[in-house]
Design a protein around this motif. Structure first.
Motif, PDB file in Angstrom:
ATOM      1  N   ILE A   1      -8.621 -37.827   4.487  1.00  0.00           N
ATOM      2  CA  ILE A   1      -7.462 -38.358   3.765  1.00  0.00           C
ATOM      3  C   ILE A   1      -6.861 -37.365   2.785  1.00  0.00           C
ATOM      4  O   ILE A   1      -5.653 -37.291   2.640  1.00  0.00           O
ATOM      5  CB  ILE A   1      -7.848 -39.630   2.995  1.00  0.00           C
ATOM      6  CG1 ILE A   1      -8.363 -40.660   3.984  1.00  0.00           C
ATOM      7  CG2 ILE A   1      -6.659 -40.204   2.256  1.00  0.00           C
ATOM      8  CD1 ILE A   1      -8.852 -41.888   3.320  1.00  0.00           C
ATOM      9  N   THR A   2      -7.726 -36.560   2.144  1.00  0.00           N
ATOM     10  CA  THR A   2      -7.215 -35.668   1.103  1.00  0.00           C
ATOM     11  C   THR A   2      -6.150 -34.731   1.665  1.00  0.00           C
ATOM     12  O   THR A   2      -5.072 -34.569   1.095  1.00  0.00           O
ATOM     13  CB  THR A   2      -8.365 -34.853   0.481  1.00  0.00           C
ATOM     14  OG1 THR A   2      -9.377 -35.769   0.091  1.00  0.00           O
ATOM     15  CG2 THR A   2      -7.893 -34.095  -0.729  1.00  0.00           C
TER      16      THR A   2
ATOM     17  N   ARG B   1      -4.445 -35.098   4.377  1.00  0.00           N
ATOM     18  CA  ARG B   1      -3.325 -35.901   4.840  1.00  0.00           C
ATOM     19  C   ARG B   1      -2.390 -36.278   3.685  1.00  0.00           C
ATOM     20  O   ARG B   1      -1.180 -36.231   3.795  1.00  0.00           O
ATOM     21  CB  ARG B   1      -3.921 -37.141   5.508  1.00  0.00           C
ATOM     22  CG  ARG B   1      -2.983 -38.179   5.902  1.00  0.00           C
ATOM     23  CD  ARG B   1      -3.002 -38.434   7.420  1.00  0.00           C
ATOM     24  NE  ARG B   1      -1.825 -39.207   7.736  1.00  0.00           N
ATOM     25  CZ  ARG B   1      -0.650 -38.682   7.983  1.00  0.00           C
ATOM     26  NH1 ARG B   1      -0.506 -37.384   8.054  1.00  0.00           N
ATOM     27  NH2 ARG B   1       0.397 -39.428   8.189  1.00  0.00           N
ATOM     28  N   MET B   2      -3.011 -36.655   2.545  1.00  0.00           N
ATOM     29  CA  MET B   2      -2.208 -37.034   1.380  1.00  0.00           C
ATOM     30  C   MET B   2      -1.389 -35.847   0.877  1.00  0.00           C
ATOM     31  O   MET B   2      -0.252 -36.003   0.457  1.00  0.00           O
ATOM     32  CB  MET B   2      -3.104 -37.540   0.238  1.00  0.00           C
ATOM     33  CG  MET B   2      -3.766 -38.884   0.479  1.00  0.00           C
ATOM     34  SD  MET B   2      -2.662 -40.182   1.071  1.00  0.00           S
ATOM     35  CE  MET B   2      -1.481 -40.266  -0.262  1.00  0.00           C
TER      36      MET B   2
ATOM     37  N   HIS C   1     -17.179 -37.305   3.782  1.00  0.00           N
ATOM     38  CA  HIS C   1     -16.309 -37.616   2.646  1.00  0.00           C
ATOM     39  C   HIS C   1     -16.688 -38.960   2.036  1.00  0.00           C
ATOM     40  O   HIS C   1     -17.136 -39.854   2.752  1.00  0.00           O
ATOM     41  CB  HIS C   1     -14.853 -37.727   3.094  1.00  0.00           C
ATOM     42  CG  HIS C   1     -14.236 -36.422   3.469  1.00  0.00           C
ATOM     43  ND1 HIS C   1     -13.138 -35.899   2.831  1.00  0.00           N
ATOM     44  CD2 HIS C   1     -14.582 -35.526   4.434  1.00  0.00           C
ATOM     45  CE1 HIS C   1     -12.828 -34.740   3.381  1.00  0.00           C
ATOM     46  NE2 HIS C   1     -13.675 -34.493   4.366  1.00  0.00           N
TER      47      HIS C   1
ATOM     48  N   ARG D   1     -15.571 -41.980  -1.281  1.00  0.00           N
ATOM     49  CA  ARG D   1     -14.692 -42.430  -2.365  1.00  0.00           C
ATOM     50  C   ARG D   1     -15.452 -43.498  -3.142  1.00  0.00           C
ATOM     51  O   ARG D   1     -15.623 -44.612  -2.644  1.00  0.00           O
ATOM     52  CB  ARG D   1     -13.420 -43.091  -1.790  1.00  0.00           C
ATOM     53  CG  ARG D   1     -12.449 -42.182  -1.069  1.00  0.00           C
ATOM     54  CD  ARG D   1     -11.565 -41.411  -2.062  1.00  0.00           C
ATOM     55  NE  ARG D   1     -10.523 -40.648  -1.395  1.00  0.00           N
ATOM     56  CZ  ARG D   1     -10.711 -39.502  -0.735  1.00  0.00           C
ATOM     57  NH1 ARG D   1     -11.918 -38.993  -0.623  1.00  0.00           N
ATOM     58  NH2 ARG D   1      -9.705 -38.885  -0.169  1.00  0.00           N
TER      59      ARG D   1
ATOM     60  N   GLU E   1      -3.107 -43.483  -1.818  1.00  0.00           N
ATOM     61  CA  GLU E   1      -4.037 -43.628  -0.704  1.00  0.00           C
ATOM     62  C   GLU E   1      -4.025 -45.053  -0.158  1.00  0.00           C
ATOM     63  O   GLU E   1      -4.047 -45.269   1.049  1.00  0.00           O
ATOM     64  CB  GLU E   1      -5.462 -43.238  -1.147  1.00  0.00           C
ATOM     65  CG  GLU E   1      -5.629 -41.756  -1.345  1.00  0.00           C
ATOM     66  CD  GLU E   1      -7.100 -41.319  -1.431  1.00  0.00           C
ATOM     67  OE1 GLU E   1      -7.335 -40.110  -1.531  1.00  0.00           O
ATOM     68  OE2 GLU E   1      -8.006 -42.201  -1.408  1.00  0.00           O
TER      69      GLU E   1
ATOM     70  N   THR F   1      -0.913 -45.425   1.963  1.00  0.00           N
ATOM     71  CA  THR F   1      -0.990 -44.650   3.205  1.00  0.00           C
ATOM     72  C   THR F   1      -1.949 -45.282   4.207  1.00  0.00           C
ATOM     73  O   THR F   1      -1.677 -45.328   5.405  1.00  0.00           O
ATOM     74  CB  THR F   1      -1.441 -43.211   2.870  1.00  0.00           C
ATOM     75  OG1 THR F   1      -0.484 -42.660   1.972  1.00  0.00           O
ATOM     76  CG2 THR F   1      -1.511 -42.347   4.106  1.00  0.00           C
ATOM     77  N   LEU F   2      -3.082 -45.766   3.691  1.00  0.00           N
ATOM     78  CA  LEU F   2      -4.085 -46.338   4.593  1.00  0.00           C
ATOM     79  C   LEU F   2      -3.782 -47.795   4.912  1.00  0.00           C
ATOM     80  O   LEU F   2      -3.880 -48.219   6.064  1.00  0.00           O
ATOM     81  CB  LEU F   2      -5.471 -46.227   3.939  1.00  0.00           C
ATOM     82  CG  LEU F   2      -5.971 -44.798   3.771  1.00  0.00           C
ATOM     83  CD1 LEU F   2      -7.141 -44.749   2.795  1.00  0.00           C
ATOM     84  CD2 LEU F   2      -6.393 -44.241   5.123  1.00  0.00           C
TER      85      LEU F   2
ATOM     86  N   LEU G   1       6.259 -43.098  -0.703  1.00  0.00           N
ATOM     87  CA  LEU G   1       5.515 -42.349  -1.725  1.00  0.00           C
ATOM     88  C   LEU G   1       6.475 -41.808  -2.783  1.00  0.00           C
ATOM     89  O   LEU G   1       6.174 -41.777  -3.972  1.00  0.00           O
ATOM     90  CB  LEU G   1       4.754 -41.195  -1.076  1.00  0.00           C
ATOM     91  CG  LEU G   1       3.579 -41.621  -0.190  1.00  0.00           C
ATOM     92  CD1 LEU G   1       3.031 -40.428   0.582  1.00  0.00           C
ATOM     93  CD2 LEU G   1       2.469 -42.245  -1.032  1.00  0.00           C
TER      94      LEU G   1
END
Lengths: 645, 387
Positions: free
Chosen positions: A605-606, A608-609, B262, B264, B312, B315-316, B382
């Motif tokens: 995601i990073t 992509r963002m 990854h 979060r 985020e 976007t997700l 965004l």
């Protein structure tokens, strides 16, 4: 400009120049002020170096500066006089520059004022302005390439100004050098005996000293008198943030020193001189400047407009007949310039003012457009000039701008009484396609033409003739300058060569053909205005005045290129070329039907963002035509025709 | 998310952080996965783990013992409810029935099989080790052990693949699939063998229009077969959605364990209050060294600002059919509601009027047409959010 006495344009030291550049020069004279009275008129020589681009003009200048001790001898002396970032990047000289050189010959100390001149055809105006301050020129010709189009053009400039010409054949160290052939070309074309040519290698320093001796022997000293009242010509000026305006002056009579009260013939304003000096090539204060000499003065001028180029300065209460000044350069190409963001208008305005002070060949008219807001219509000497100007705005003033499609100055002879009354005359010049008058109110349209000179190896003649015919050119002359090289002369409509002719010529001759041109007046032309529409909305940047025969091809071409330059969007985009209400070409950019990344889970995601945020940020810089978003550089990319197409 | 970084062979389209090594010291890797899972779970102070997803690489190459050890570590450090979703990614070439039974015994209750294609020529192009027949058998075997909880992946938009060929693959897939299927458009990732061949002209690239057609075909066919299109590339029926993946799209907390994984989460164990983006060390040997010396191989950690968290989430969340609910948005943005941000005049409202977006009592989500062009909507959204 009549030139009773010499004027060498002193070198400017732009405020943005890093200090490191200055260390290239020796510190001669820093400790004590030079006494300029030791250089009477008889020991002054004013000369210029002229050459086709890349024939080694700047390298020769570097060597002359080294030999005379103006700069220390190091490997780093490359294009010393080309101080602008754009000049060094592109390897060209844009702006005439100069330096005072001190040289002892047979026991006499001489003051030699060297003026470096621009090498590109767009800047021939600067060349002639520089030549008006000289009594002689060094004509540099590459021993391998021989005479090129600009060699011819520059020779005639110098010849017509009745200057002494010293022919120099450079790069004799090259493997393929053929100085004998070049000497014969010079004899055939310019009628200069072969034994007058000096064969040198500026790069290696071979025979460069001989060039200095020839300058002293062959070029006459200027004719003027220190006993006359002060008469100083302002021929260039710069703005220094700390010291105000620095005016570059040539003394046509009298003398000038700190404390003198002077008056501008143009504004009638009075100033007190704070500092005078010469350029070696950086500024060096002196006690005085005398007739025949060239230098700078600082006199408390605060506004750049106070130091008008071409103005004459004289002593308070001792008025003189002002010098005729310079005829302003005639712009060949016009384009609209607008700030990307209207809040930047004032910043751009002051950047333009400062840049045009150093480049008076750019004309500026205020202009405004519904789509682009307030801006200007600028006139340039050519397309390279326009690009260089734009690049300098970006590099030196950090400005980014919207530039419209370049256009040449067309004319219309009006038939409508109403329009004649409106304009107060029956003939108008059109520098903005938005002002193109309708055919119904015009009896005749006129387009500017130029006389183009092309020098080429003969194997490319066929291709070049075809290219010229495609550009609506008419052949005037064709001459073999030796067994292998041909000089062609054509009358071209200016608009046909403005954008990309030079590139096309270079590309089809593998870089061997050269080109130069001069003004050749106006001719009748069948002109129309073509609009480019995106979903029915006109793109003001791309409106063009065009020859009727070429409209369909040009319209199709522009639409095709735009289709490649505009990214797909959520809706279909019709890209059309139109003449009046008639659509003459159309391309369709289909809507995005799928645009979504397939895999998006926890992992990536990073990155992509980052991409998405860059795109979101980019939205700000998009130009909106109706609801179509167009990247700002798309139009310029579209206008730059590719030569292989 | 425990990551098993090894593969037997690199596929021609893959640029993931995977390694092909002659011999894996499985005991050492297992010990490190266990240790890092424990460390990070403690750091996060989560009380209950809702799902575990073994990804890779090819985690089905690991032994059931390793999978079991990691699950035990999770259950021993935090609560792992009995019915929690535990998914294993598997390749048809490493899924014998006995192995699968071993994984089930270790605690795996959901399988995601990398079928990719049901055509032998396409599978060779992709550099896969299995045949279409292997794939079909693997899925059938898995369905016997994990009924209703077997998923597989298919790729479309392969070089040279026609729309008809894709429709045939879909039809074949529907003939033996379970209740979950993932359909991915092939992405030509830089640095892969396949991308180089396409760029060099050795293989044809699929046109934008063809890809759009293939996607629409897939959506239509699967929805007609009773599937819910619950995320851009994911389809499920009878409620068999992947809860684990859904938690990514809902911007829940997750912990990544293993090389390059990854995460979060809020590191409450060290007094943290902010959600962090974390990445573990990429290279397995270096990662193991770090885990052995300090208990974890976290290579980078960055605090996410409230705006970044919302970006985020947007976007997700918009990738799912449920979109972003008011309740979820409010959890990340207690001050400004969805209505405040996207109901006001601006880009989002224009996109709603044009039919790409919906904002109603359910929240903010894409329309059927909007989902296919989400990446063209996001920059606008965004940009509006930043203002």
């Amino acid at each position: 400009l009549p030139s009773p006495c010499p004027a060498a344009a002193p070198l400017r030291r732009p405020a943005w120049l890093p200090a490191a550049c200055e260390r290239l020069y020796s510190s001669r004279g820093k400790e004590k002020l030079e006494d300029m009275s030791t250089y009477p008129v008889e020991s002054i020589r004013n000369f210029s170096i002229i050459a086709h681009v890349d024939h080694g003009k700047s390298t020769l200048a570097d060597r002359l500066l080294e030999i005379t001790g103006a700069i220390s001898k190091t490997d780093r002396n490359k294009q010393v006089l080309d101080k602008l970032q754009v000049e060094r990047e592109r390897g060209i000289t844009v702006k005439a520059q100069s330096a005072s050189l001190f040289y002892n010959h047979e026991g006499i100390n001489y003051l030699l004022n060297l003026i470096d001149t621009p090498g590109h055809v767009d800047f021939s105006y600067e060349v002639s302005r520089s030549l008006s301050a000289c009594q002689g020129v060094i004509l540099v010709v590459d021993a391998n390439e021989g005479i090129q189009a600009q060699t011819v053009a520059n020779f005639y400039l110098a010849f017509e100004a009745q200057l002494s010409i010293i022919p120099v054949i450079n790069k004799i160290d090259l493997k393929n050098a053929d100085p004998e052939r070049v000497e014969k070309q010079i004899e055939k074309l310019f009628d200069i005996p072969t034994d007058e040519c000096i064969r040198i290698s500026a790069k290696q320093g071979t025979n460069v000293e001989k060039v200095l001796q020839k300058i002293i022997e062959k070029i006459p000293p200027p004719q003027c008198n220190t006993a006359d009242p002060l008469k100083a010509l302002v021929f260039d000026s710069t703005f220094d943030h700390y010291r105000g305006v620095i005016a570059n002056v040539a003394l046509f009579g009298g003398e000038i020193a700190k404390g003198h009260k002077i008056v501008s013939a143009h504004t009638k304003k009075r100033y007190e001189v704070n500092e005078v000096g010469i350029l070696t090539p950086n500024e060096q204060p002196t006690h005085k400047l005398y007739a025949g000499q060239v230098g700078y003065l600082i006199a408390g001028m605060k506004e750049v407009t106070e130091a008008q180029i071409g103005d004459t300065l004289f002593l308070y209460k001792q008025p003189v007949e002002p010098l005729p000044g310079f005829k302003s350069a005639k712009p060949m190409v016009f384009a609209g310039m607008y700030p990307v963001d209207q809040t930047e208008y004032n910043n751009l305005k002051s950047a333009l003012e400062r840049l045009t002070l150093n480049d008076s060949s750019v004309t500026v008219h205020r202009d405004s457009s519904l789509a682009l807001g307030a801006g200007w219509r600028l006139g340039f000497l050519g397309l390279l000039h326009m690009e260089v100007f734009n690049q300098r705005l970006e590099q030196e003033y950090n400005m980014s701008v919207i530039l419209t499609a370049p256009t040449v100055p067309y004319k219309a002879i009006l038939s409508s009484a109403k329009l004649i009354k409106e304009h107060g005359k029956d003939q108008i010049t059109i520098i903005n396609p938005a002002q193109f008058p309708d055919k119904l109110s015009v009896s005749e349209y006129l387009e500017p033409t130029v006389l183009g000179t092309i020098v080429t190896p003969h194997e490319y003649i066929g291709k070049i003739i075809t290219l010229c015919q495609d550009r609506r050119a008419v052949q005037k002359d064709m001459l073999y300058i030796d067994e292998n090289r041909v000089m062609l002369k054509y009358i071209f409509p200016l608009n046909e060569i403005v954008v990309d002719f030079y590139d096309a010529l270079k590309s089809l001759s593998s870089g061997y053909a050269s080109f130069d041109y001069e003004d050749a007046g106006y001719q009748s032309a069948d002109l129309i205005k073509m609009d480019i529409l995106l979903n029915g909305n006109p793109v003001e940047e791309l409106a063009t005045i065009i020859h009727n025969d070429k409209a369909y091809a040009a319209g199709k071409f522009l639409c095709e290129r735009l289709k490649e330059a505009i990214p797909r969007q959520l809706f279909e985009i019709a890209i059309q070329a139109a003449i009046g209400k008639k659509i003459i070409a159309r391309e369709t950019l289909k809507a995005y039907r799928k645009n979504v990344v397939a895999k998006c889970y926890g992992g990536d995601i990073t990155r992509r963002m980052k991409l998405l945020k860059r795109q979101a940020e980019g939205k700000r810089l998009m130009r909106k035509i109706g609801n179509v978003e167009v990247p700002r550089d798309a139009f310029i990319r579209v206008l730059k025709r590719e030569t292989d197409k | 998310y425990p990551q098993w970084p090894y593969c037997r062979k690199r596929c021609s389209y893959c640029n993931f952080n995977t390694y092909v090594v002659p011999a894996v010291d499985e005991a050492a890797v297992r010990a490190c996965l266990v240790r890092e899972a424990q460390t990070l779970l403690r750091l996060s102070r989560v009380h209950s783990v809702t799902s575990v997803f073994f990804g890779g690489g090819t985690p089905s190459l690991a032994s059931p013992h390793t999978i079991g050890a990691v699950l035990e570590a999770v259950a021993g450090t935090a609560h792992l409810p009995a019915g929690a979703e535990v998914t294993l990614e598997a390749n048809p070439s490493s899924t014998s029935t006995s192995r699968l039974a071993g994984f089930r015994a270790a605690g795996v209750n959901r399988l995601s099989i990398g079928v990719q294609s049901l055509d032998d020529a396409e599978l060779r192009l992709l550099g896969r080790e299995h045949t279409a027949e292997d794939a079909r058998k693997a899925v059938e075997g898995a369905r016997g052990l994990f009924p209703g909880r077997t998923s597989f992946d298919l790729l479309f938009g392969l070089p040279g693949q026609s729309r008809d060929a894709w429709a045939q693959r879909l039809e074949a897939a529907l003939g033996f699939c379970d209740d979950h299927i993932s359909l991915y458009q092939l992405t030509l990732e830089r640095g892969t063998a396949l991308a180089a061949q396409v760029r060099g002209g050795a293989l044809p690239a699929a046109s934008q229009d063809l890809l759009a057609d293939m996607y629409q075909t897939a959506r239509t066919v699967l929805v007609a077969a009773g599937f819910r299109h619950y995320e851009v590339s994911n389809f499920a029926r009878k409620g068999a959605i992947s809860l684990h993946n859904l938690s990514y799209w809902r911007a829940d907390q997750y912990i990544g364990v293993g090389p390059g994984a990854h995460g979060r989460f809020v590191p409450r164990g060290e007094g943290g209050h902010s959600r962090e983006a974390r990445v573990q060390t990429l290279e397995p040997v270096a990662w193991m060294r770090e885990v052995q010396s300090r208990g974890h191989g976290t290579r980078s950690r960055a605090v996410l600002s409230p705006l970044e968290q919302l970006e985020e989430l947007l976007t997700l969340g918009l990738r799912t059919d449920e979109g972003i609910t008011h309740e979820r948005w409010g959890r990340f943005s207690p001050q400004l509601s969805l209505q405040d941000v996207f109901g006001a005049p601006g880009e989002a409202r224009a996109l709603q009027q044009q039919g790409w977006l919906v904002l109603d009592s359910g929240g903010l989500r894409c329309s059927w047409a909007g989902l296919a062009v989400l990446d063209s909507l996001l920059p606008d959204l965004l940009w509006q959010l930043q203002r």
